[in-house]
Design an enzyme around this catalytic site. Structure first.
Site, PDB file in Angstrom:
ATOM      1  N   ARG A 120       5.009  -7.630  10.755  1.00 62.49           N
ATOM      2  CA  ARG A 120       6.213  -6.836  10.509  1.00 62.49           C
ATOM      3  C   ARG A 120       7.354  -7.728  10.018  1.00 62.49           C
ATOM      4  O   ARG A 120       8.345  -7.256   9.509  1.00 62.49           O
ATOM      5  CB  ARG A 120       6.696  -6.110  11.794  1.00 62.49           C
ATOM      6  CG  ARG A 120       5.741  -5.138  12.459  1.00 62.49           C
ATOM      7  CD  ARG A 120       5.220  -4.108  11.531  1.00 62.49           C
ATOM      8  NE  ARG A 120       3.916  -4.506  11.020  1.00 62.49           N
ATOM      9  CZ  ARG A 120       3.380  -4.021   9.910  1.00 62.49           C
ATOM     10  NH1 ARG A 120       4.005  -3.126   9.196  1.00 62.49           N
ATOM     11  NH2 ARG A 120       2.199  -4.435   9.501  1.00 62.49           N
ATOM     12  N   ASP A 164      -1.935   7.835   3.739  1.00 58.91           N
ATOM     13  CA  ASP A 164      -1.499   6.470   4.089  1.00 58.91           C
ATOM     14  C   ASP A 164      -2.131   6.093   5.438  1.00 58.91           C
ATOM     15  O   ASP A 164      -2.544   6.973   6.192  1.00 58.91           O
ATOM     16  CB  ASP A 164       0.040   6.466   4.214  1.00 58.91           C
ATOM     17  CG  ASP A 164       0.627   5.045   4.256  1.00 58.91           C
ATOM     18  OD1 ASP A 164      -0.075   4.090   3.863  1.00 58.91           O
ATOM     19  OD2 ASP A 164       1.796   4.904   4.657  1.00 58.91           O
ATOM     20  N   GLU A 165      -2.198   4.810   5.752  1.00 50.75           N
ATOM     21  CA  GLU A 165      -2.705   4.340   7.051  1.00 50.75           C
ATOM     22  C   GLU A 165      -4.070   4.964   7.374  1.00 50.75           C
ATOM     23  O   GLU A 165      -4.320   5.389   8.506  1.00 50.75           O
ATOM     24  CB  GLU A 165      -1.710   4.685   8.179  1.00 50.75           C
ATOM     25  CG  GLU A 165      -0.304   4.143   7.979  1.00 50.75           C
ATOM     26  CD  GLU A 165      -0.116   2.712   8.471  1.00 50.75           C
ATOM     27  OE1 GLU A 165      -1.117   2.089   8.923  1.00 50.75           O
ATOM     28  OE2 GLU A 165       1.014   2.212   8.377  1.00 50.75           O
ATOM     29  N   LYS A 187       0.839  -1.208   0.000  1.00 54.93           N
ATOM     30  CA  LYS A 187       0.000   0.000   0.000  1.00 54.93           C
ATOM     31  C   LYS A 187       0.869   1.252   0.000  1.00 54.93           C
ATOM     32  O   LYS A 187       0.664   2.157  -0.802  1.00 54.93           O
ATOM     33  CB  LYS A 187      -0.917   0.017   1.239  1.00 54.93           C
ATOM     34  CG  LYS A 187      -1.948  -1.100   1.267  1.00 54.93           C
ATOM     35  CD  LYS A 187      -2.842  -0.993   2.471  1.00 54.93           C
ATOM     36  CE  LYS A 187      -2.125  -1.168   3.789  1.00 54.93           C
ATOM     37  NZ  LYS A 187      -1.504  -2.479   3.986  1.00 54.93           N
ATOM     38  N   THR A 188       1.834   1.270   0.917  1.00 54.35           N
ATOM     39  CA  THR A 188       2.682   2.460   1.002  1.00 54.35           C
ATOM     40  C   THR A 188       3.516   2.602  -0.267  1.00 54.35           C
ATOM     41  O   THR A 188       3.712   3.697  -0.786  1.00 54.35           O
ATOM     42  CB  THR A 188       3.572   2.366   2.264  1.00 54.35           C
ATOM     43  OG1 THR A 188       2.719   2.185   3.394  1.00 54.35           O
ATOM     44  CG2 THR A 188       4.398   3.618   2.469  1.00 54.35           C
ATOM     45  N   GLN A 223      -5.839  -3.325  10.642  1.00 48.74           N
ATOM     46  CA  GLN A 223      -4.720  -2.728  11.377  1.00 48.74           C
ATOM     47  C   GLN A 223      -5.115  -1.443  12.100  1.00 48.74           C
ATOM     48  O   GLN A 223      -4.266  -0.619  12.407  1.00 48.74           O
ATOM     49  CB  GLN A 223      -3.552  -2.441  10.431  1.00 48.74           C
ATOM     50  CG  GLN A 223      -2.916  -3.707   9.866  1.00 48.74           C
ATOM     51  CD  GLN A 223      -1.668  -3.379   9.054  1.00 48.74           C
ATOM     52  OE1 GLN A 223      -0.650  -2.967   9.588  1.00 48.74           O
ATOM     53  NE2 GLN A 223      -1.751  -3.559   7.753  1.00 48.74           N
TER      54      GLN A 223
HETATM   55  P1  ATP Z   1       1.626  -2.168   5.980  1.00 51.68           P
HETATM   56  O1  ATP Z   1       0.199  -2.625   5.979  1.00 51.68           O
HETATM   57  O2  ATP Z   1       2.426  -2.893   6.987  1.00 51.68           O
HETATM   58  O3  ATP Z   1       1.745  -0.678   6.040  1.00 51.68           O
HETATM   59  P2  ATP Z   1       2.004  -1.983   3.119  1.00 51.68           P
HETATM   60  O4  ATP Z   1       0.813  -2.583   2.495  1.00 51.68           O
HETATM   61  O5  ATP Z   1       2.107  -0.527   3.177  1.00 51.68           O
HETATM   62  O6  ATP Z   1       2.231  -2.631   4.565  1.00 51.68           O
HETATM   63  P3  ATP Z   1       4.574  -1.850   1.871  1.00 51.68           P
HETATM   64  O7  ATP Z   1       5.329  -1.455   3.080  1.00 51.68           O
HETATM   65  O8  ATP Z   1       4.273  -0.858   0.833  1.00 51.68           O
HETATM   66  O9  ATP Z   1       3.237  -2.592   2.341  1.00 51.68           O
HETATM   67  O10 ATP Z   1       5.274  -3.080   1.165  1.00 51.68           O
HETATM   68  C1  ATP Z   1       5.778  -4.188   1.897  1.00 51.68           C
HETATM   69  C2  ATP Z   1       7.084  -4.640   1.287  1.00 51.68           C
HETATM   70  O11 ATP Z   1       6.844  -5.265   0.035  1.00 51.68           O
HETATM   71  C3  ATP Z   1       8.030  -3.496   1.005  1.00 51.68           C
HETATM   72  O12 ATP Z   1       9.341  -3.934   1.244  1.00 51.68           O
HETATM   73  C4  ATP Z   1       7.797  -3.226  -0.453  1.00 51.68           C
HETATM   74  O13 ATP Z   1       8.905  -2.617  -1.089  1.00 51.68           O
HETATM   75  C5  ATP Z   1       7.572  -4.632  -1.004  1.00 51.68           C
HETATM   76  N1  ATP Z   1       6.750  -4.625  -2.217  1.00 51.68           N
HETATM   77  C6  ATP Z   1       5.479  -4.223  -2.327  1.00 51.68           C
HETATM   78  N2  ATP Z   1       5.025  -4.373  -3.588  1.00 51.68           N
HETATM   79  C7  ATP Z   1       6.049  -4.880  -4.303  1.00 51.68           C
HETATM   80  C8  ATP Z   1       6.224  -5.252  -5.668  1.00 51.68           C
HETATM   81  N3  ATP Z   1       5.247  -5.137  -6.561  1.00 51.68           N
HETATM   82  N4  ATP Z   1       7.409  -5.743  -6.033  1.00 51.68           N
HETATM   83  C9  ATP Z   1       8.413  -5.880  -5.132  1.00 51.68           C
HETATM   84  N5  ATP Z   1       8.317  -5.546  -3.855  1.00 51.68           N
HETATM   85  C10 ATP Z   1       7.148  -5.055  -3.425  1.00 51.68           C
HETATM   86 MG    MG Z   2       2.272   0.810   4.821  1.00 57.66          MG
END
Ligand code: ATP
Ligand code: MG
Length: 767
Positions: A638, A230-231, A36-37, A261
């Site tokens: 995490r 975000d979040e 997402k981030t 979350q």
């Molecule tokens: P959270 O809910 O914990 O905030 P999130 O959904 O924001 O998580 P991110 O932190 O954006 O998730 O991504 C998690 C990990 O996966 C990061 O290291 C990110 O770089 C990697 N990632 C996400 N999408 C891809 C992708 N398409 N290809 C490679 N790596 C990815």
């Molecule tokens: Mg995130």
């Protein structure tokens, strides 16, 4: 459109669709680690490359740390695609955003001015204490605590004293409605008199200004083409109201979040907003769901999925590892007591790093509450494992740093709390009696602040001559600094004026004297970075760096930040920001771990009454446990490669009986059967009950450090073996003589002779 191809090549198809969507109202709803981030970051870069001006984009993050990382990442994407812009979009927290807004608009309220500062927790407590003392209630802890928490709650709803209602007094409360009105209005009046805001004021005043001032609103409603958040699952009502106020006809909104979350409902967060309100307010809302997890192995995700399924009222979704890697099994250990848990965790960390499997910075230890870090810290130190606590004592909370900041704050906005600090650092010889007189005088003569009283009314207050001299030195330096500040043509000049101000006021001499005194007492640890002078130098260094940075002004032109900006930046530091990135193990609470990721994660203290907390366990509202469960889910998700869960035994003196493993362990499927607490747990003099975890004994013997009551009499030692001692840490065996061994431990312990069989140490077996 090369950049489009580039973005799409870095994301999966749903992420790519979201990052480059033309929808005006877009919601990305997805589980932990699904990118997402990352998607939001690419979307910011995409919007810029598509031609949206940097000052027309705002991206709200939950912490400054994530904001900083996002800025770096966006810059990198732009560089890779050979794009360059003048200035950069505002990527900041809600509070940082409100600061930018208020700096421009707050004067129009007529009660604050743009030099306002943020009150810190210590001064806030002091303010409340003054109010309670005035009411003769200072010693009634129940009264004070409950009234403050009621006011906190009311403020998260965005209401001021004039908007109170008798319903705000909880049933059976120890305070009356009149008490509430009195305390809350005095609190707000005091802040206002001092031109100070608390965190909630930043949000509330922004909302009020936007709602009550059509001119301001119409200007700001047209300012942004894109707002991204975000979040979003942890957004509260006032933040959402604020967001809607900044959305003009043409403004597009992108939010990302995971309702599983939501962990800040105790601060007013409502995941109803991401789940339902958005759809109502924006019927054209497009929703993108991401379902592949790029962070963790499937084994970790299976356990997290299993746990979160126990919550009701959620959209069921399973996290799937994008790379299909199963990985190692999630480990669970139930330890003898919390000290042995801390020791075993430290030892595992030590072995992971020694074995070349991890760097310290790859590892995080996450626990429910801050107090649980103490025992961990001790054991980590024994193993000489470098660690940092997020959300522990922050750099900016150290006394000497607060004193230095008080000098700076005083120059911008002479509030009394800062002035009281400088009266003591170094001391000007003003006693309590004179101070009380000064406060009375200030009220009587309608002086603006204590600084003014001590400048103008020294005769009235009958201040003794030595104090007058000290005050004169201070005021002279202060006035010289104010003049230089006014005349400074750039930040270099301003910086050198600040450095000489701290010198000329005698503050730096005072700091050096403190260090000397501490050295004499043998407690000075300057070389390890805890010296007072080193800390002040570090502060100046940070300030210098900050002064050389730039931000995008409201007019779209890059600007240099000023001293006011620095003070607010410091005040808005969040718990995640206490961390410099170094090769250190990270210790933090579950709340702080939000949004972060680490290859190796230990979640410790998974016990009933700890995680979930006793408050949640005894609560009649099922939501309380559900929120704890979401928090446990956040902690577990995490982990990238390995996840270690642990609980501990021993007597629980607070709640009675002995500690039991958390229900979440069973719900996550790491323990097949959870035995209820049995009185015989305490049978043998409080030593550990039979473990409810079938894996524990094998693991612990494999580690060579089983229960601490295990005898090590028969262990054979030879030169070169490693020994772990509960006090001295890990050492190397230098010589073996009968049942005695010589072991070299790290400084300050050095060489020790130990008798084999003594329980305080064991042989460290490498995995
Ligand atoms: P959270 O809910 O914990 O905030 P999130 O959904 O924001 O998580 P991110 O932190 O954006 O998730 O991504 C998690 C990990 O996966 C990061 O290291 C990110 O770089 C990697 N990632 C996400 N999408 C891809 C992708 N398409 N290809 C490679 N790596 C990815
Ligand atoms: Mg995130």
């Amino acid at each position: 459109m090369d950049f489009l191809m580039d973005i799409l090549s870095k994301l999966n198809s749903s992420q790519g669709k979201a990052a480059t969507s033309d929808s005006k109202h877009l919601r990305i709803i997805a589980g932990a680690g699904t990118g997402k981030t990352r998607t939001l970051t690419y979307r910011v870069a995409y919007l810029l490359m598509k031609g949206i001006a940097p000052n027309r984009i705002v991206c709200i993050t939950f912490t400054n740390k994530v904001a900083r990382e996002m800025r770096e990442r966006v810059q990198q994407i732009l560089d890779e695609n050979h794009f360059a812009f003048e200035g950069f979009p505002l990527i900041s927290t809600f509070h940082g955003f409100c600061y930018r807004f208020l700096k421009k608009e707050i004067d129009s309220l007529g009660i604050y001015n743009r030099n306002f500062n943020i009150i810190d927790d210590e001064d806030r407590n002091r303010l409340y204490k003054e109010i309670f003392t005035g009411m003769g209630k200072k010693d009634n802890k129940d009264f004070c605590r409950s009234i403050v928490s009621t006011i906190d709650h009311i403020k998260t709803e965005g209401r001021y004293p004039e908007e109170l209602s008798p319903k705000d007094v909880p049933l059976g409360s120890v305070f009356t409605f009149a008490d509430l009105e009195k305390v809350y209005s005095q609190y707000q009046d005091q802040l206002r008199n001092q031109n100070l805001l608390d965190f909630d004021d930043l949000l509330i005043l922004t909302v009020k200004l936007m709602e009550e001032n059509p001119e301001i609103r119409s200007y700001w409603k047209r300012k942004f083409d894109d707002i991204l958040v975000d979040e979003f699952q942890d957004t509260n009502a006032i933040q959402y109201r604020l967001l809607l106020l900044f959305m003009g006809e043409e403004t597009a909104l992108t939010v990302v979040g995971d309702p599983d979350q939501t962990i800040y409902t105790w601060r007013g967060a409502k995941n109803e907003i991401i789940k339902n309100s958005l759809q109502k307010d924006f019927p054209d809302l497009e929703t993108v769901v991401l379902d592949e997890n790029y962070r963790s192995t499937q084994n970790i995700l299976d356990r997290a999925n299993c746990l979160i399924k126990k919550n009701h009222d959620r959209i069921d979704k399973d996290l799937l590892a994008a790379n299909h890697v199963k990985g190692e099994k999630v480990e669970y250990h139930d330890y003898f007591d919390n000290a042995s848990e801390a020791r075993e965790v430290s030892k595992t960390i030590y072995q992971l790093v020694q074995g070349g499997k991890a760097k310290f910075s790859d590892i995080a230890v996450i626990y429910r509450s801050n107090y649980l870090s103490n025992v961990l810290e001790r054991q980590l130190a024994l193993y000489q494992i470098p660690y940092r606590i997020y959300g522990g004592m922050k750099f900016f909370e150290r006394k000497v740093i607060k004193d230095a900041l008080a000098y700076l704050r005083l120059a911008v906005n002479p509030d009394d709390y800062s002035f009281l600090r400088i009266l003591q650092a170094p001391t000007k010889g003003i006693g309590e009696v004179t101070l009380a007189k000064a406060k009375d005088w200030m009220a009587k003569e309608k002086r603006n602040n204590l600084l003014e009283v001590f400048r103008l009314d020294q005769d009235k207050l009958k201040i003794k001559s030595s104090s007058r001299l000290a005050l004169k030195d201070f005021f002279d330096a202060y006035d010289r600094f104010q003049k230089k500040r006014e005349n400074a043509t750039d930040n270099d000049e301003l910086f050198s004026a600040i450095a000489s101000y701290l010198e000329e006021t005698g503050f730096l001499a005072y700091v050096r004297r403190l260090d000397r005194e501490e050295t004499d007492r043998g407690s000075y640890v300057g070389s390890t970075g805890n010296g007072n002078e080193e800390n002040v130098q570090e502060l100046l260094h940070t300030l210098q760096q900050f002064f050389s940075s730039e931000y995008l002004g409201e007019d779209g032109k890059p600007q240099k930040p000023d001293l006011e900006d620095f003070l607010i930046e410091v005040a808005l530091q969040s718990d995640q920001d206490t961390m410099e990135d170094g090769n250190q193990v990270s210790l933090m609470t579950g709340h702080v771990s939000k949004g972060l990721e680490f290859p190796f994660v230990f979640v410790t203290g998974l016990n009933e009454n700890i995680f979930p907390t006793s408050h949640a366990v005894s609560s009649l509202a099922p939501e309380a446990i559900e929120e704890e469960r979401r928090l446990a889910y956040v902690c577990m998700t995490r982990a990238q490669r390995r996840l270690y869960l642990s609980s501990f035994g021993g007597n629980d003196f607070i709640h009675g009986g002995s500690y039991r493993p958390s229900r979440f362990l069973k719900e996550a499927g790491v323990v097949s059967e959870m035995k209820p607490t049995l009185p015989d747990y305490q049978a043998h003099q409080g030593t550990r009950r039979p473990s409810s975890n079938p894996f524990a004994p094998t693991f612990m013997s494999k580690m060579g450090l089983a229960h601490s009551n295990k005898s090590n009499e028969n262990e054979k030692y030879q030169v070169g073996d490693k020994v772990v001692h509960t006090t001295f840490g890990v050492g190397n065996v230098l010589a073996v003589e009968g049942n005695k061994i010589d072991v070299l431990f790290p400084e300050p312990f050095g060489k020790k002779k130990l008798a084999i069989g003594f329980k305080a140490f064991h042989k460290l077996k490498e995995e």
